[in-house]
Structures are given as C-alpha cells and as structure tokens.
Design a protein around this motif. Sequence first.
Motif, mmCIF file in Angstrom:
data_model
loop_
_atom_site.group_PDB
_atom_site.id
_atom_site.type_symbol
_atom_site.label_atom_id
_atom_site.label_comp_id
_atom_site.label_asym_id
_atom_site.label_seq_id
_atom_site.Cartn_x
_atom_site.Cartn_y
_atom_site.Cartn_z
ATOM 1 N N GLU A 119 6.636 0.564 21.866
ATOM 2 C CA GLU A 119 5.624 2.131 21.314
ATOM 3 C C GLU A 119 6.255 3.149 21.169
ATOM 4 O OE1 GLU A 119 1.600 0.482 23.878
ATOM 5 O OE2 GLU A 119 2.999 2.142 24.680
ATOM 6 N N HIS A 120 7.436 3.434 21.942
ATOM 7 C CA HIS A 120 8.075 4.676 21.943
ATOM 8 C C HIS A 120 9.367 4.670 21.137
ATOM 9 C CE1 HIS A 120 5.682 6.585 25.562
ATOM 10 N NE2 HIS A 120 4.812 5.947 24.703
ATOM 11 N N ARG A 177 4.992 11.422 17.173
ATOM 12 C CA ARG A 177 5.914 12.246 17.631
ATOM 13 C C ARG A 177 7.367 11.314 17.952
ATOM 14 N NH1 ARG A 177 2.795 10.860 22.002
ATOM 15 N NH2 ARG A 177 3.797 10.422 23.969
ATOM 16 N N HIS A 178 7.102 10.101 18.361
ATOM 17 C CA HIS A 178 8.265 9.077 18.665
ATOM 18 C C HIS A 178 9.089 8.814 17.213
ATOM 19 C CE1 HIS A 178 6.500 8.447 22.453
ATOM 20 N NE2 HIS A 178 5.202 7.953 21.748
ATOM 21 N N GLU A 179 8.225 8.702 16.145
ATOM 22 C CA GLU A 179 9.191 8.617 15.006
ATOM 23 C C GLU A 179 10.159 9.640 14.675
ATOM 24 O OE1 GLU A 179 8.385 7.391 10.361
ATOM 25 O OE2 GLU A 179 6.549 7.561 11.915
ATOM 26 N N ILE A 220 13.128 8.888 16.954
ATOM 27 C CA ILE A 220 13.864 7.516 16.318
ATOM 28 C C ILE A 220 14.848 8.014 15.319
ATOM 29 C CG2 ILE A 220 13.714 5.265 15.222
ATOM 30 C CD1 ILE A 220 12.860 5.499 18.295
ATOM 31 N N GLU A 221 14.221 9.026 14.498
ATOM 32 C CA GLU A 221 15.118 9.387 13.436
ATOM 33 C C GLU A 221 16.455 10.157 13.913
ATOM 34 O OE1 GLU A 221 12.590 11.759 11.115
ATOM 35 O OE2 GLU A 221 11.458 9.910 10.188
ATOM 36 N N LYS A 222 16.527 10.594 15.220
ATOM 37 C CA LYS A 222 17.654 11.401 15.568
ATOM 38 C C LYS A 222 18.763 10.354 16.179
ATOM 39 C CE LYS A 222 15.150 15.446 16.469
ATOM 40 N NZ LYS A 222 14.501 16.572 17.666
#
Length: 143
Positions: free
Chosen positions: A97-98, A132-134, A137-139
């Motif tokens: 999920e996160h 907000r998790h996306e 993840i991009e970081k």
Amino acid sequence: MKIAIGNDHAGTDYKLAIVGLLKSMSIEITNYGTDTIDSVDYADFVHPVATDVHNDDVDFGIIICGSGNGASMTANKHQKVRCALCWTKEIVQLSREHNDANILSIPARFVSLPQALEMVKTFLDTPFEGGRHERRIEKIPCS
C-alpha cells in the motif's frame, strides 16, 4: 500474472509450497530457486528474480532465504526494485500500500509456512495506494 521466485537452501520447502499456491491461482511462475537443501549462495538465485522485475518481465518477485536479509539486500541493489523484508501479513500489506513493493522477501527461519502462504496472498491481493505515497516512492534513487 507472472511471478519470479528464487530461494536458497533454507527456503526450498517454502518455495515448493508457494509454487503450489501460485499454480492453484493460475499464476505463471519462473523458478530460479534451488530445489534442494544443499548449501548454496542466495545471491545466485536472487539476482535473476530482481533482473526480471527490473526488466518488467514479471509482475512481482518472491525471494526466500533463512533470515530474508541477505536476499532483500541483494534484490535492492537492482534498479526499479523495491524489495520488502516482511514477517507478518500486516507488514506485507503496508509494503504494498505505502511502498509499492515489487519483491517480497520471506525469512523462512522466522515465519511458519502457513504465515508465509498468507503473506504471499496478501502481497498479491494488495494494491498500491498511490497519492502521498507516490511522491515518497519517487524519492527512492533508481541507481
């Protein structure tokens, strides 16, 4: 759905049971793991799984070793891999999920076989929430 699976000697029994579960779900499997309990090096069986995930040749990967740590560390050296070392289905759910985990690392010496099978089901059934998790993840660097 297509899954790559890899394991060392500590994960052979778990891998065989997980393969049976995946087949019962009509999931295509690429088996890179050992089928014996003779001592082997986990990295030899994890790198092909992570490569398949990196290349988008499979939807997900599952890796199994004694502690799950070595396998997870090896997988996470590959670009585009987000391998989660999990020991409960609740952690598995959050990893999907996160964190949009695409490889599940199972510590065979620290979870029971029924727990491992539930973890696999949870991993495959839980979608990424995005939002907000996306951006988090991009970081995560890809190199």
